[in-house]
Design a protein around this motif. Structure first.
Motif, PDB file in Angstrom:
ATOM      1  N   GLU A 167       0.818  -1.216   0.000  1.00 19.95           N
ATOM      2  CA  GLU A 167       0.000   0.000   0.000  1.00 19.95           C
ATOM      3  C   GLU A 167       0.848   1.260   0.000  1.00 19.95           C
ATOM      4  OE1 GLU A 167      -2.671  -0.185   3.288  1.00 19.95           O
ATOM      5  OE2 GLU A 167      -4.129  -1.442   2.227  1.00 19.95           O
TER       6      GLU A 167
ATOM      7  N   GLY B 113      -3.559  -3.532  -1.501  1.00 18.16           N
ATOM      8  CA  GLY B 113      -3.489  -4.237  -0.241  1.00 18.16           C
ATOM      9  C   GLY B 113      -4.171  -5.581  -0.285  1.00 18.16           C
ATOM     10  N   ILE B 114      -4.828  -5.930   0.832  1.00 12.00           N
ATOM     11  CA  ILE B 114      -5.427  -7.256   0.954  1.00 12.00           C
ATOM     12  C   ILE B 114      -6.582  -7.433  -0.022  1.00 12.00           C
ATOM     13  CG2 ILE B 114      -6.492  -8.861   2.582  1.00 12.00           C
ATOM     14  CD1 ILE B 114      -5.003  -7.442   4.824  1.00 12.00           C
ATOM     15  N   SER B 115      -7.326  -6.371  -0.279  1.00 15.70           N
ATOM     16  CA  SER B 115      -8.456  -6.470  -1.211  1.00 15.70           C
ATOM     17  C   SER B 115      -7.987  -6.859  -2.611  1.00 15.70           C
ATOM     18  CB  SER B 115      -9.208  -5.138  -1.264  1.00 15.70           C
ATOM     19  OG  SER B 115      -9.744  -4.811  -0.003  1.00 15.70           O
TER      20      SER B 115
ATOM     21  N   LEU C  67       1.382  -9.072   2.858  1.00 12.74           N
ATOM     22  CA  LEU C  67       0.260  -8.152   2.690  1.00 12.74           C
ATOM     23  C   LEU C  67       0.438  -6.953   3.602  1.00 12.74           C
ATOM     24  CD1 LEU C  67      -2.580 -10.828   2.847  1.00 12.74           C
ATOM     25  CD2 LEU C  67      -1.584  -9.831   0.782  1.00 12.74           C
ATOM     26  N   GLU C  68       0.253  -5.768   3.048  1.00 12.67           N
ATOM     27  CA  GLU C  68       0.338  -4.547   3.843  1.00 12.67           C
ATOM     28  C   GLU C  68      -1.057  -3.973   4.037  1.00 12.67           C
ATOM     29  OE1 GLU C  68       2.927  -0.419   4.074  1.00 12.67           O
ATOM     30  OE2 GLU C  68       2.476  -1.282   2.113  1.00 12.67           O
ATOM     31  N   SER C  69      -1.328  -3.549   5.265  1.00 18.42           N
ATOM     32  CA  SER C  69      -2.623  -2.941   5.548  1.00 18.42           C
ATOM     33  C   SER C  69      -2.480  -1.964   6.710  1.00 18.42           C
ATOM     34  CB  SER C  69      -3.654  -4.018   5.910  1.00 18.42           C
ATOM     35  OG  SER C  69      -4.878  -3.426   6.287  1.00 18.42           O
TER      36      SER C  69
ATOM     37  N   ALA D 240      -5.226  -0.836   8.138  1.00 15.07           N
ATOM     38  CA  ALA D 240      -6.539  -0.915   8.770  1.00 15.07           C
ATOM     39  C   ALA D 240      -6.411  -1.122  10.273  1.00 15.07           C
ATOM     40  CB  ALA D 240      -7.345  -2.052   8.149  1.00 15.07           C
TER      41      ALA D 240
ATOM     42  N   LEU E 190      -9.017  -5.071  10.036  1.00 13.74           N
ATOM     43  CA  LEU E 190      -7.968  -5.978   9.565  1.00 13.74           C
ATOM     44  C   LEU E 190      -8.397  -7.430   9.727  1.00 13.74           C
ATOM     45  CD1 LEU E 190      -5.110  -6.461   8.502  1.00 13.74           C
ATOM     46  CD2 LEU E 190      -4.270  -6.271  10.857  1.00 13.74           C
TER      47      LEU E 190
ATOM     48  N   VAL F 201       1.759 -10.357   7.464  1.00 11.21           N
ATOM     49  CA  VAL F 201       1.011  -9.103   7.443  1.00 11.21           C
ATOM     50  C   VAL F 201       1.913  -7.978   7.942  1.00 11.21           C
ATOM     51  CG1 VAL F 201      -0.961  -7.837   8.378  1.00 11.21           C
ATOM     52  CG2 VAL F 201      -1.205 -10.254   7.758  1.00 11.21           C
TER      53      VAL F 201
ATOM     54  N   GLY G 259       1.567  -4.263   9.251  1.00 12.36           N
ATOM     55  CA  GLY G 259       0.543  -3.342   9.710  1.00 12.36           C
ATOM     56  C   GLY G 259       1.087  -2.248  10.600  1.00 12.36           C
TER      57      GLY G 259
END
Length: 417
Positions: free
Chosen positions: A35, A63-65, A82-84, A86, A91, A110, A112
Protein backbone atom coordinates in the motif's frame (compact mmCIF):
# COMPACT_ATOMS: atom_id res chain seq x y z
CA UNK A 1 -11.60 -3.85 35.13
CA UNK A 2 -10.40 -2.93 31.64
CA UNK A 3 -6.71 -3.28 30.99
CA UNK A 4 -4.81 -1.01 28.64
CA UNK A 5 -3.37 -2.95 25.68
CA UNK A 6 0.27 -3.89 25.96
CA UNK A 7 2.23 -1.97 23.35
CA UNK A 8 5.18 -3.42 21.46
CA UNK A 9 8.07 -1.16 20.63
CA UNK A 10 9.49 -1.60 17.13
CA UNK A 11 12.55 -3.29 18.64
CA UNK A 12 10.32 -5.92 20.25
CA UNK A 13 8.77 -6.79 16.91
CA UNK A 14 10.66 -8.37 14.06
CA UNK A 15 12.39 -5.16 13.11
CA UNK A 16 15.85 -4.44 11.74
CA UNK A 17 18.09 -7.34 12.80
CA UNK A 18 21.12 -6.48 14.88
CA UNK A 19 23.14 -8.95 12.83
CA UNK A 20 23.02 -9.87 9.18
CA UNK A 21 20.56 -12.71 8.40
CA UNK A 22 22.44 -15.89 7.48
CA UNK A 23 21.42 -18.45 4.88
CA UNK A 24 19.56 -18.63 1.61
CA UNK A 25 15.97 -19.45 0.81
CA UNK A 26 14.96 -22.56 -1.11
CA UNK A 27 13.19 -22.15 -4.45
CA UNK A 28 9.94 -20.43 -3.44
CA UNK A 29 7.49 -17.91 -4.88
CA UNK A 30 6.79 -14.64 -3.05
CA UNK A 31 4.00 -12.19 -3.82
CA UNK A 32 3.84 -8.83 -2.03
CA UNK A 33 0.86 -6.46 -2.07
CA UNK A 34 2.07 -3.02 -0.99
CA UNK A 35 0.00 0.00 0.00
CA UNK A 36 2.97 2.33 0.55
CA UNK A 37 6.07 3.17 -1.49
CA UNK A 38 8.20 2.39 1.57
CA UNK A 39 7.30 -1.31 1.60
CA UNK A 40 7.53 -1.54 -2.19
CA UNK A 41 11.06 -0.13 -2.10
CA UNK A 42 12.06 -2.45 0.76
CA UNK A 43 10.66 -5.43 -1.14
CA UNK A 44 12.63 -4.45 -4.24
CA UNK A 45 15.86 -4.33 -2.23
CA UNK A 46 15.08 -7.62 -0.54
CA UNK A 47 14.21 -9.32 -3.84
CA UNK A 48 17.61 -8.35 -5.29
CA UNK A 49 19.51 -9.63 -2.24
CA UNK A 50 21.90 -12.56 -2.59
CA UNK A 51 20.08 -14.54 0.13
CA UNK A 52 16.80 -14.51 -1.83
CA UNK A 53 18.23 -15.20 -5.28
CA UNK A 54 16.44 -18.57 -5.45
CA UNK A 55 13.07 -16.95 -4.72
CA UNK A 56 10.77 -15.61 -7.43
CA UNK A 57 9.35 -12.29 -6.22
CA UNK A 58 6.32 -10.48 -7.61
CA UNK A 59 5.70 -7.03 -6.10
CA UNK A 60 2.28 -5.49 -6.74
CA UNK A 61 0.37 -2.39 -5.71
CA UNK A 62 -2.73 -2.68 -3.58
CA UNK A 63 -3.49 -4.24 -0.24
CA UNK A 64 -5.43 -7.26 0.95
CA UNK A 65 -8.46 -6.47 -1.21
CA UNK A 66 -6.32 -6.66 -4.36
CA UNK A 67 -4.94 -10.01 -3.21
CA UNK A 68 -8.44 -11.40 -2.64
CA UNK A 69 -9.52 -10.37 -6.14
CA UNK A 70 -6.39 -11.89 -7.68
CA UNK A 71 -6.54 -15.28 -5.99
CA UNK A 72 -10.21 -16.04 -6.58
CA UNK A 73 -9.18 -17.63 -9.89
CA UNK A 74 -5.45 -18.33 -9.41
CA UNK A 75 -3.33 -20.28 -6.92
CA UNK A 76 -1.57 -18.48 -4.09
CA UNK A 77 2.26 -18.43 -3.82
CA UNK A 78 4.44 -20.03 -1.16
CA UNK A 79 4.70 -16.72 0.71
CA UNK A 80 2.20 -13.88 0.64
CA UNK A 81 3.19 -10.51 2.13
CA UNK A 82 0.26 -8.15 2.69
CA UNK A 83 0.34 -4.55 3.84
CA UNK A 84 -2.62 -2.94 5.55
CA UNK A 85 -3.08 0.22 7.61
CA UNK A 86 -6.54 -0.91 8.77
CA UNK A 87 -7.47 -0.89 12.43
CA UNK A 88 -7.80 -4.11 14.40
CA UNK A 89 -11.45 -4.98 13.65
CA UNK A 90 -11.23 -4.04 9.98
CA UNK A 91 -7.97 -5.98 9.57
CA UNK A 92 -9.39 -9.15 11.11
CA UNK A 93 -12.53 -8.81 8.99
CA UNK A 94 -10.71 -8.50 5.67
CA UNK A 95 -8.31 -11.32 6.52
CA UNK A 96 -11.32 -13.53 7.14
CA UNK A 97 -12.36 -12.85 3.53
CA UNK A 98 -8.87 -13.83 2.35
CA UNK A 99 -8.97 -17.23 4.04
CA UNK A 100 -11.32 -18.98 1.53
CA UNK A 101 -9.13 -18.07 -1.47
CA UNK A 102 -5.76 -18.81 0.20
CA UNK A 103 -4.19 -22.25 -0.16
CA UNK A 104 -3.38 -24.04 3.09
CA UNK A 105 0.31 -24.38 2.13
CA UNK A 106 0.72 -20.60 1.72
CA UNK A 107 2.37 -18.69 4.55
CA UNK A 108 1.00 -15.19 5.09
CA UNK A 109 2.95 -12.24 6.52
CA UNK A 110 1.01 -9.10 7.44
CA UNK A 111 2.66 -5.68 7.61
CA UNK A 112 0.54 -3.34 9.71
CA UNK A 113 0.58 -0.23 11.85
CA UNK A 114 -1.26 -1.49 14.95
CA UNK A 115 1.27 -1.77 17.76
CA UNK A 116 -0.74 -4.15 19.96
CA UNK A 117 0.28 -7.54 21.36
CA UNK A 118 -3.35 -8.66 21.50
CA UNK A 119 -3.71 -8.19 17.74
CA UNK A 120 -0.43 -10.02 17.17
CA UNK A 121 -1.68 -13.03 19.16
CA UNK A 122 -5.03 -13.06 17.37
CA UNK A 123 -3.32 -13.06 13.98
CA UNK A 124 -0.97 -15.89 14.89
CA UNK A 125 -3.84 -17.90 16.38
CA UNK A 126 -5.76 -17.35 13.13
CA UNK A 127 -3.00 -18.82 10.99
CA UNK A 128 -0.95 -15.75 10.06
CA UNK A 129 2.70 -16.78 9.96
CA UNK A 130 4.19 -13.42 10.96
CA UNK A 131 3.23 -9.84 11.77
CA UNK A 132 5.67 -7.02 11.02
CA UNK A 133 5.27 -3.53 12.41
CA UNK A 134 5.62 -0.86 9.71
CA UNK A 135 7.86 0.63 8.54
CA UNK A 136 10.02 -2.36 7.66
CA UNK A 137 13.38 -2.46 5.90
CA UNK A 138 14.86 -4.95 3.48
CA UNK A 139 16.81 -6.81 6.17
CA UNK A 140 13.66 -7.24 8.25
CA UNK A 141 11.92 -8.85 5.28
CA UNK A 142 14.91 -11.06 4.51
CA UNK A 143 15.14 -12.21 8.11
CA UNK A 144 11.42 -13.07 8.22
CA UNK A 145 11.61 -15.03 4.97
CA UNK A 146 14.64 -17.00 6.13
CA UNK A 147 12.90 -17.90 9.38
CA UNK A 148 9.78 -19.07 7.57
CA UNK A 149 11.66 -20.89 4.81
CA UNK A 150 15.00 -22.17 6.09
CA UNK A 151 17.28 -24.10 3.79
CA UNK A 152 16.45 -27.73 3.21
CA UNK A 153 19.24 -28.99 5.47
CA UNK A 154 17.36 -27.91 8.58
CA UNK A 155 20.64 -27.40 10.45
CA UNK A 156 22.15 -24.24 11.84
CA UNK A 157 24.27 -22.61 9.17
CA UNK A 158 27.79 -21.36 9.72
CA UNK A 159 29.23 -18.14 8.34
CA UNK A 160 31.45 -17.78 5.29
CA UNK A 161 34.31 -15.27 5.47
CA UNK A 162 35.93 -14.58 2.08
CA UNK A 163 39.45 -13.12 1.94
CA UNK A 164 40.59 -11.57 -1.34
CA UNK A 165 43.53 -9.42 -2.34
CA UNK A 166 43.25 -6.19 -4.29
CA UNK A 167 46.33 -7.23 -6.24
CA UNK A 168 48.47 -10.32 -6.61
CA UNK A 169 51.15 -10.77 -3.96
CA UNK A 170 49.64 -8.51 -1.26
CA UNK A 171 49.62 -11.32 1.31
CA UNK A 172 45.90 -12.16 1.28
CA UNK A 173 46.53 -15.92 1.30
CA UNK A 174 48.87 -15.75 4.30
CA UNK A 175 46.35 -13.51 6.05
CA UNK A 176 43.47 -15.90 5.30
CA UNK A 177 45.44 -18.87 6.61
CA UNK A 178 46.42 -17.10 9.82
CA UNK A 179 42.89 -15.77 10.28
CA UNK A 180 41.41 -19.26 9.93
CA UNK A 181 43.91 -20.62 12.47
CA UNK A 182 43.04 -17.82 14.91
CA UNK A 183 39.28 -18.28 14.47
CA UNK A 184 39.70 -22.01 15.11
CA UNK A 185 41.16 -21.17 18.49
CA UNK A 186 38.03 -19.13 19.30
CA UNK A 187 35.39 -21.67 18.24
CA UNK A 188 37.34 -24.94 17.68
CA UNK A 189 35.54 -25.68 14.40
CA UNK A 190 36.78 -23.78 11.35
CA UNK A 191 37.28 -24.74 7.73
CA UNK A 192 39.86 -23.11 5.47
CA UNK A 193 39.06 -23.63 1.79
CA UNK A 194 41.88 -22.76 -0.61
CA UNK A 195 40.10 -21.73 -3.80
CA UNK A 196 43.28 -20.68 -5.61
CA UNK A 197 43.15 -23.97 -7.50
CA UNK A 198 46.27 -23.37 -9.59
CA UNK A 199 48.72 -21.78 -7.13
CA UNK A 200 47.18 -22.24 -3.68
CA UNK A 201 49.61 -22.22 -0.74
CA UNK A 202 47.45 -23.39 2.18
CA UNK A 203 48.87 -26.92 2.15
CA UNK A 204 52.43 -25.64 1.75
CA UNK A 205 52.23 -23.07 4.53
CA UNK A 206 50.47 -25.48 6.89
CA UNK A 207 53.10 -28.18 6.28
CA UNK A 208 50.62 -30.61 4.70
CA UNK A 209 51.56 -33.04 1.93
CA UNK A 210 48.69 -32.99 -0.55
CA UNK A 211 49.62 -34.53 -3.93
CA UNK A 212 46.09 -34.02 -5.33
CA UNK A 213 43.92 -31.01 -4.63
CA UNK A 214 40.35 -31.29 -3.41
CA UNK A 215 38.89 -29.84 -6.62
CA UNK A 216 40.22 -32.73 -8.72
CA UNK A 217 38.58 -35.23 -6.36
CA UNK A 218 35.10 -33.74 -6.40
CA UNK A 219 32.49 -36.04 -7.97
CA UNK A 220 29.37 -35.02 -9.81
CA UNK A 221 27.20 -32.65 -7.83
CA UNK A 222 24.50 -35.31 -7.36
CA UNK A 223 26.96 -37.63 -5.60
CA UNK A 224 28.52 -34.99 -3.35
CA UNK A 225 27.49 -35.24 0.29
CA UNK A 226 28.81 -34.44 3.74
CA UNK A 227 30.52 -37.81 4.20
CA UNK A 228 32.50 -37.42 0.99
CA UNK A 229 33.46 -33.85 1.83
CA UNK A 230 34.71 -35.04 5.22
CA UNK A 231 37.11 -37.46 3.50
CA UNK A 232 38.66 -34.60 1.52
CA UNK A 233 39.58 -32.62 4.64
CA UNK A 234 43.00 -32.34 6.26
CA UNK A 235 43.31 -31.57 9.95
CA UNK A 236 45.61 -28.85 11.23
CA UNK A 237 45.70 -28.65 14.99
CA UNK A 238 42.73 -29.04 17.28
CA UNK A 239 40.03 -27.08 15.48
CA UNK A 240 41.18 -26.24 11.95
CA UNK A 241 40.28 -28.31 8.88
CA UNK A 242 41.56 -27.60 5.37
CA UNK A 243 40.34 -28.11 1.84
CA UNK A 244 43.75 -27.62 0.19
CA UNK A 245 44.99 -27.51 -3.35
CA UNK A 246 47.83 -29.71 -4.52
CA UNK A 247 51.17 -28.96 -2.87
CA UNK A 248 52.87 -28.65 -6.26
CA UNK A 249 51.53 -25.85 -8.45
CA UNK A 250 49.82 -27.21 -11.55
CA UNK A 251 47.12 -26.39 -14.06
CA UNK A 252 43.67 -27.19 -12.71
CA UNK A 253 40.34 -26.22 -14.21
CA UNK A 254 37.61 -24.66 -12.12
CA UNK A 255 34.85 -27.10 -11.10
CA UNK A 256 31.29 -26.56 -12.19
CA UNK A 257 29.65 -23.69 -10.29
CA UNK A 258 26.90 -25.98 -9.03
CA UNK A 259 29.57 -28.20 -7.49
CA UNK A 260 31.29 -25.30 -5.72
CA UNK A 261 27.93 -24.05 -4.47
CA UNK A 262 27.19 -27.51 -3.06
CA UNK A 263 30.62 -27.61 -1.39
CA UNK A 264 29.98 -24.27 0.33
CA UNK A 265 26.50 -25.36 1.41
CA UNK A 266 27.87 -28.57 2.93
CA UNK A 267 30.76 -26.71 4.56
CA UNK A 268 28.57 -24.15 6.30
CA UNK A 269 26.29 -26.94 7.54
CA UNK A 270 29.26 -28.70 9.15
CA UNK A 271 31.37 -25.76 10.41
CA UNK A 272 30.41 -22.63 12.35
CA UNK A 273 32.99 -20.66 10.36
CA UNK A 274 34.35 -21.15 6.84
CA UNK A 275 37.26 -19.02 5.60
CA UNK A 276 37.72 -18.79 1.83
CA UNK A 277 41.14 -17.95 0.40
CA UNK A 278 40.23 -16.44 -2.98
CA UNK A 279 42.72 -15.84 -5.79
CA UNK A 280 43.18 -12.43 -7.38
CA UNK A 281 41.20 -13.28 -10.51
CA UNK A 282 37.87 -12.20 -11.96
CA UNK A 283 36.41 -15.64 -12.63
CA UNK A 284 32.94 -17.13 -12.11
CA UNK A 285 34.36 -19.01 -9.12
CA UNK A 286 35.48 -15.79 -7.42
CA UNK A 287 32.29 -13.90 -8.23
CA UNK A 288 30.11 -16.73 -6.96
CA UNK A 289 32.13 -17.04 -3.74
CA UNK A 290 31.98 -13.29 -3.07
CA UNK A 291 28.21 -13.30 -3.48
CA UNK A 292 27.82 -16.31 -1.17
CA UNK A 293 30.03 -14.91 1.62
CA UNK A 294 28.64 -13.39 4.80
CA UNK A 295 31.77 -11.29 5.39
CA UNK A 296 34.41 -10.09 2.93
CA UNK A 297 37.93 -9.13 3.98
CA UNK A 298 39.82 -7.06 1.41
CA UNK A 299 43.61 -7.10 1.75
CA UNK A 300 45.58 -4.38 -0.02
CA UNK A 301 48.95 -2.66 0.05
CA UNK A 302 49.05 1.15 0.29
CA UNK A 303 49.92 2.02 -3.30
CA UNK A 304 48.09 3.41 -6.32
CA UNK A 305 47.60 0.12 -8.20
CA UNK A 306 46.01 -1.48 -5.13
CA UNK A 307 43.77 1.55 -4.68
CA UNK A 308 42.53 1.33 -8.27
CA UNK A 309 41.77 -2.40 -8.02
CA UNK A 310 40.21 -2.05 -4.58
CA UNK A 311 37.95 0.74 -5.87
CA UNK A 312 36.64 -1.53 -8.65
CA UNK A 313 36.05 -4.38 -6.21
CA UNK A 314 34.27 -2.19 -3.66
CA UNK A 315 32.03 -0.73 -6.38
CA UNK A 316 31.12 -4.23 -7.56
CA UNK A 317 30.27 -5.33 -4.02
CA UNK A 318 28.13 -2.25 -3.38
CA UNK A 319 26.15 -2.92 -6.52
CA UNK A 320 25.75 -6.69 -6.10
CA UNK A 321 25.39 -6.74 -2.27
CA UNK A 322 23.36 -3.58 -1.50
CA UNK A 323 22.02 -4.86 1.83
CA UNK A 324 25.39 -6.02 3.21
CA UNK A 325 28.00 -4.03 5.10
CA UNK A 326 31.12 -2.93 3.18
CA UNK A 327 34.15 -5.20 3.10
CA UNK A 328 36.62 -5.12 5.98
CA UNK A 329 39.76 -3.38 4.75
CA UNK A 330 43.16 -4.66 5.83
CA UNK A 331 46.10 -2.52 4.68
CA UNK A 332 49.10 -4.84 4.68
CA UNK A 333 52.87 -4.26 4.58
CA UNK A 334 52.78 -0.70 5.78
CA UNK A 335 56.17 0.98 6.08
CA UNK A 336 58.23 -0.76 3.40
CA UNK A 337 61.58 1.10 3.28
CA UNK A 338 62.02 3.60 0.42
CA UNK A 339 58.51 2.99 -0.95
CA UNK A 340 56.15 5.88 -1.53
CA UNK A 341 52.92 4.88 0.23
CA UNK A 342 49.38 6.17 0.63
CA UNK A 343 48.60 6.61 4.35
CA UNK A 344 46.19 3.82 5.42
CA UNK A 345 43.53 6.26 6.64
CA UNK A 346 43.55 8.15 3.34
CA UNK A 347 43.51 4.81 1.49
CA UNK A 348 40.34 3.83 3.34
CA UNK A 349 38.79 7.27 2.90
CA UNK A 350 39.29 7.07 -0.86
CA UNK A 351 37.40 3.77 -0.89
CA UNK A 352 34.72 5.14 1.47
CA UNK A 353 35.07 2.10 3.73
CA UNK A 354 36.28 1.92 7.35
CA UNK A 355 39.84 0.81 8.00
CA UNK A 356 39.69 -2.45 9.94
CA UNK A 357 43.43 -2.83 10.54
CA UNK A 358 46.87 -1.97 9.23
CA UNK A 359 49.75 -4.42 9.40
CA UNK A 360 53.34 -3.23 9.47
CA UNK A 361 55.90 -4.75 7.13
CA UNK A 362 57.70 -7.54 9.02
CA UNK A 363 59.43 -9.81 6.48
CA UNK A 364 61.55 -11.60 9.09
CA UNK A 365 58.63 -13.02 11.08
CA UNK A 366 56.44 -13.85 8.07
CA UNK A 367 59.18 -15.55 6.07
CA UNK A 368 60.45 -17.52 9.06
CA UNK A 369 56.95 -18.74 9.93
CA UNK A 370 56.32 -19.80 6.33
CA UNK A 371 59.65 -21.62 6.16
CA UNK A 372 58.73 -23.60 9.30
CA UNK A 373 55.20 -24.38 8.13
CA UNK A 374 53.76 -22.46 11.08
CA UNK A 375 51.21 -19.75 11.61
CA UNK A 376 52.36 -16.37 12.94
CA UNK A 377 50.90 -16.89 16.41
CA UNK A 378 52.59 -20.30 16.62
CA UNK A 379 55.94 -18.94 15.59
CA UNK A 380 55.86 -15.77 17.68
CA UNK A 381 53.12 -14.91 20.16
CA UNK A 382 54.73 -11.50 20.58
CA UNK A 383 54.36 -10.61 16.90
CA UNK A 384 52.58 -7.29 16.29
CA UNK A 385 50.13 -8.97 13.91
CA UNK A 386 48.79 -11.40 16.54
CA UNK A 387 46.53 -8.84 18.31
CA UNK A 388 45.17 -7.76 14.91
CA UNK A 389 44.24 -11.33 14.01
CA UNK A 390 42.68 -11.95 17.42
CA UNK A 391 40.64 -8.74 17.24
CA UNK A 392 39.33 -9.54 13.75
CA UNK A 393 38.56 -13.13 14.77
CA UNK A 394 36.59 -11.76 17.71
CA UNK A 395 34.59 -9.48 15.40
CA UNK A 396 33.79 -12.30 12.97
CA UNK A 397 32.80 -14.81 15.64
CA UNK A 398 31.22 -12.39 18.10
CA UNK A 399 33.58 -13.62 20.80
CA UNK A 400 35.83 -11.09 22.51
CA UNK A 401 38.78 -11.90 24.66
CA UNK A 402 37.74 -12.45 28.24
CA UNK A 403 39.44 -10.50 30.93
CA UNK A 404 41.29 -12.56 33.48
CA UNK A 405 39.55 -12.77 36.80
CA UNK A 406 41.32 -11.70 39.95
CA UNK A 407 39.54 -14.11 42.28
CA UNK A 408 36.84 -13.16 44.76
CA UNK A 409 38.57 -9.91 45.60
CA UNK A 410 37.85 -8.72 42.05
CA UNK A 411 34.16 -9.53 42.47
CA UNK A 412 33.75 -7.93 45.89
CA UNK A 413 35.91 -5.01 44.92
CA UNK A 414 33.48 -4.17 42.13
CA UNK A 415 30.64 -4.06 44.66
CA UNK A 416 32.39 -2.07 47.36
CA UNK A 417 30.96 1.34 48.11
Amino acid sequence: MQHAPLKLTPDAMISMPRIQPVGRTPHISIHAYCETPNLAASMQRAASDRRLYRATCDIRAGGISAAIAEYRDSPTPDLLILESAAAREDLLSILAKLAPVCDSRTKVVVVGTSNDIALFRELVAGGIAEYLLAPVGALTIIGAVLRLFPEESGTRLGKIHAVIGAKGGVGSSVFAQNLAWTVSHCTHATLLADLDLQFGTAALNCNIDCPTGFAEQLPEVDRLDGALLERLLFKRGKGLSLLPCATAAHIASDPDMATIEKVLDLARCAFPHVVLDLPHAWSPLVRSSLLAADDIILVAEPDLANLRNARSLVDFLRQSRPNDPPPRLIVNRVGVPKRVEIPPQKFAAALEVPLTAKIADDPVVFSAAAANGQMISEFSRKSAVTPTLEALAGQLTGMTARKKRKGLWGFWGGRAS
